[in-house]
Design an enzyme around this catalytic site. Sequence first.
Site, PDB file in Angstrom:
ATOM      1  N   ILE A  11      42.520  32.374  40.796  1.00 50.56           N
ATOM      2  CA  ILE A  11      42.196  32.661  39.725  1.00 50.56           C
ATOM      3  C   ILE A  11      42.035  34.424  39.638  1.00 50.56           C
ATOM      4  CG2 ILE A  11      40.145  32.863  38.071  1.00 50.56           C
ATOM      5  CD1 ILE A  11      41.387  29.791  38.473  1.00 50.56           C
ATOM      6  N   GLU A  12      42.926  34.975  38.818  1.00 48.74           N
ATOM      7  CA  GLU A  12      42.692  36.266  38.688  1.00 48.74           C
ATOM      8  C   GLU A  12      41.917  36.794  37.550  1.00 48.74           C
ATOM      9  OE1 GLU A  12      46.265  39.913  37.953  1.00 48.74           O
ATOM     10  OE2 GLU A  12      46.955  37.746  38.221  1.00 48.74           O
ATOM     11  N   ILE A  13      41.115  37.613  37.611  1.00 50.40           N
ATOM     12  CA  ILE A  13      40.298  38.196  36.485  1.00 50.40           C
ATOM     13  C   ILE A  13      40.640  39.732  36.381  1.00 50.40           C
ATOM     14  CG2 ILE A  13      38.039  38.379  35.180  1.00 50.40           C
ATOM     15  CD1 ILE A  13      37.002  36.239  37.026  1.00 50.40           C
TER      16      ILE A  13
END
Length: 132
Positions: free
Chosen positions: A124-126
């Site tokens: 997960i890239e935020i």
Amino acid sequence: MIDHLDHLVLTTCDADACIDFYTRVLGLTLERFVGGTPPLERLAFKFGQQKINLHVRGKELEPKAHLPVPGALDLCFIASIPLMQVIERLQVANWPIVEGPVMRTGATQKIRSVYLRDPDLNLIEISELSSA
């Protein structure tokens, strides 16, 4: 021909852990709805004008991906708050950051990102949009 993404499907091994992560840690809204053939109660995570439908491994609905496996996704979300606030929220939730903040290339412009893993080990890239 294609305008935007409506939804995607996430396959999980553990629905409770997945729901906890996407609602408590990321702040998405859990939606219960009836859909499919035959109509069944389903779960999804809503954010903005998109959603992530939830399938449990071994109980996927048809039609489904050829190889629906937990941990195969690599998703990038643009945050609605500054990245430093995202980092603080992850620290409060005691959720480890794998990498970042780092500069990356997004779909429309440069982004600044942190990476973490959900309970199924999806990446997960935020990100926040960068002015640089």
